[in-house]
Enzyme design. Structure first.
Site, PDB file in Angstrom:
ATOM      1  N   GLU A 174       0.817  -1.219   0.000  1.00 55.16           N
ATOM      2  CA  GLU A 174       0.000   0.000   0.000  1.00 55.16           C
ATOM      3  C   GLU A 174       0.850   1.269   0.000  1.00 55.16           C
ATOM      4  O   GLU A 174       0.365   2.358   0.292  1.00 55.16           O
ATOM      5  CB  GLU A 174      -0.940  -0.018   1.206  1.00 55.16           C
ATOM      6  N   HIS A 250      -4.496   1.770   7.360  1.00 57.38           N
ATOM      7  CA  HIS A 250      -3.097   2.040   7.019  1.00 57.38           C
ATOM      8  C   HIS A 250      -2.398   2.567   8.266  1.00 57.38           C
ATOM      9  O   HIS A 250      -3.036   3.149   9.141  1.00 57.38           O
ATOM     10  CB  HIS A 250      -2.968   3.106   5.922  1.00 57.38           C
ATOM     11  N   CYS A 368      -2.856  11.440   3.631  1.00 60.45           N
ATOM     12  CA  CYS A 368      -3.209  10.566   2.503  1.00 60.45           C
ATOM     13  C   CYS A 368      -2.980  11.268   1.177  1.00 60.45           C
ATOM     14  O   CYS A 368      -2.680  10.629   0.169  1.00 60.45           O
ATOM     15  CB  CYS A 368      -4.680  10.151   2.577  1.00 60.45           C
TER      16      CYS A 368
END
Length: 444
Positions: A174, A250, A368
């Site tokens: 990721e 995450h 993000c």
């Protein structure tokens, strides 16, 4: 030579919508079916990026993906004209259409993992696009991501680009959302922290039970090998499976680092003290480990406010600042903690709040939206200069958004054939503004 940590923010694409595609991401699921405002989303992102550039930070922009992704829809059997492909998909498989229309590439923390030249054996900046195999709507991004990164960081003398890892859950990757770097100065060798959710090849190892662990140890180790990192430059840390099951999909939802500061929740990791000792062994500098206790900020409040999905940046003055979403101001426990943090003996001296609600409602905060790239001034000069934020680019991109973006989009609108024309027209013009070349499939 001067060194910087640049931030490359994702430009929000024209199809920004709330389809609730991300299982394990509480905000994404809870806001499914809201009406989105792509124009406002793009402008909120541009405002944040411009504010950082105005503070003297090196700030770039990364182009969005082409959506709707008709090539994927054709790969899975929909045929005929472009309009017919959308119509068929909307009728027979609306969730697949939604996946092929997602603007999730705005969250460039998932675009790639980046290792600066100070850490790598060949002295180059390394990029590995994340394969994002855990989520269908993101798994179709890596090839275009690689092309956009190569067009942005194009000089092979300074930049080394890798292909994404094999597209299998054993190598679920990721990107930078599960990676941070601690150092004394950005230009000095540092320690790269690779945070993983599970060991794919060890069935007896701890793992979450409710939500998926999107990052594997195997993927993190593969990226470290590709980036030519020494063992002394790496620490591999397992994220606490219990917090993954509470919506921490995450690591950048529960921890963030910058230079000699690691800011994290007390429940963020497994074997926390053991790993802190390893970091101290491998990085000989004064370090600040700021652990936020559950008694002051519950996991639920951390996830709702995105306290840890903040950016910690070092201004040219040397002052360290937190860039937080306004949601942190609106949460009493989190706001109280941030005010207390400024009174503690740490390098963090200021909190700046930004409205990024269009992104937040889809499960992505300030951290993000950016990919961090530690660089020296020669590397910054080698970047595609048309991607770097300044007054001219800010004005031009705002006009571009005004010209091409809708201010209202529902999931039903994704079947509108006009959206294909609008999106491709916008992206074709964007590649000219940012001098990217033919990065999109429709241009090739």
């Amino acid at each position: 030579m001067k060194h910087f940590e640049a931030n490359f923010d994702g430009l929000v694409g024209p199809t920004h919508n709330y389809a609730g595609l991300s299982f394990g991401n509480v905000a994404s699921l809870s806001n499914a079916a809201l009406v989105s405002n792509p124009k406002a989303a793009a402008k909120q992102g541009l405002q944040k990026a411009k504010a950082l550039a105005d503070m003297g930070m090196v700030q770039g922009m990364l182009a969005p993906q082409e959506r709707p992704d008709l090539y994927t829809l054709r790969r899975i059997g929909f045929s005929g004209s472009d309009a017919n492909v959308l119509k068929q998909a909307a009728k027979e498989a609306p969730m697949l259409l939604n996946a092929c229309c997602s603007a999730s590439s705005m969250w460039t923390a998932n675009a790639a993992t980046v290792s600066p030249s100070a850490d790598t054996r060949d002295g180059k900046l390394h990029f590995t696009p994340a394969n994002l195999v855990d989520k269908l709507h993101r798994s179709i991004e890596p090839l275009t991501t690689g092309r956009i990164l190569t067009a942005t960081f194009s000089d092979p003398h300074y930049f080394h680009h890798h292909s994404h890892l094999p597209e299998h859950n054993s190598f679920g990757d990721e990107g930078a959302a599960n990676h941070t770097r601690l150092c004394n100065e950005y230009g000095h060798a540092g320690v790269e922290l690779f945070v993983y959710g599970q060991e794919a090849t060890n069935p007896n190892a701890p793992k979450p039970q409710k939500y998926p662990a999107r990052q594997t140890l195997e993927a993190s180790m593969a990226v470290a090998r590709l980036h030519q990192l020494e063992e002394d430059n790496c620490v591999f840390i397992q994220q606490n499976p219990d917090v993954i099951d509470q919506g921490v999909f995450h690591n950048d939802v529960i921890a963030v680092g910058n230079q000699n500061v690691l800011f994290y929740h007390e429940q963020a990791f497994l074997n926390t003290q053991h790993k802190i000792d390893e970091i101290k062994r491998k990085l000989d500098t004064e370090l600040y480990f700021i652990e936020v206790p559950t008694a002051k900020v519950a996991i639920n409040d951390a996830v709702k406010s995105y306290l840890f999905n903040t950016q910690i940046i070092t201004l040219p003055s040397g002052e360290m600042v937190i860039v937080a979403p306004t949601d942190c101001q609106e949460n009493p426990a989190v706001f109280a903690y941030l005010n207390e943090l400024l009174t503690l003996n740490t390098p963090i001296k200021q909190v700046l709040y930004f409205d990024v609600k269009q992104s937040m409602q889809n499960g992505g905060g300030p951290a993000c939206l950016r990919l961090r790239v530690a660089m020296n001034e020669m590397e910054v000069a080698a970047v595609n200069q048309h991607t770097l934020m300044n007054d001219a680019l800010f004005a031009r991109l705002n006009l571009w958004v005004d010209k091409h973006y809708r201010d209202r989009l529902t999931t039903q609108d994704l079947a509108d054939p006009q959206l294909i024309i609008e999106s491709r027209t916008a992206l074709d013009e964007l590649t000219q503004i940012m001098k990217l070349g033919s990065v999109y499939q429709f241009q090739r």
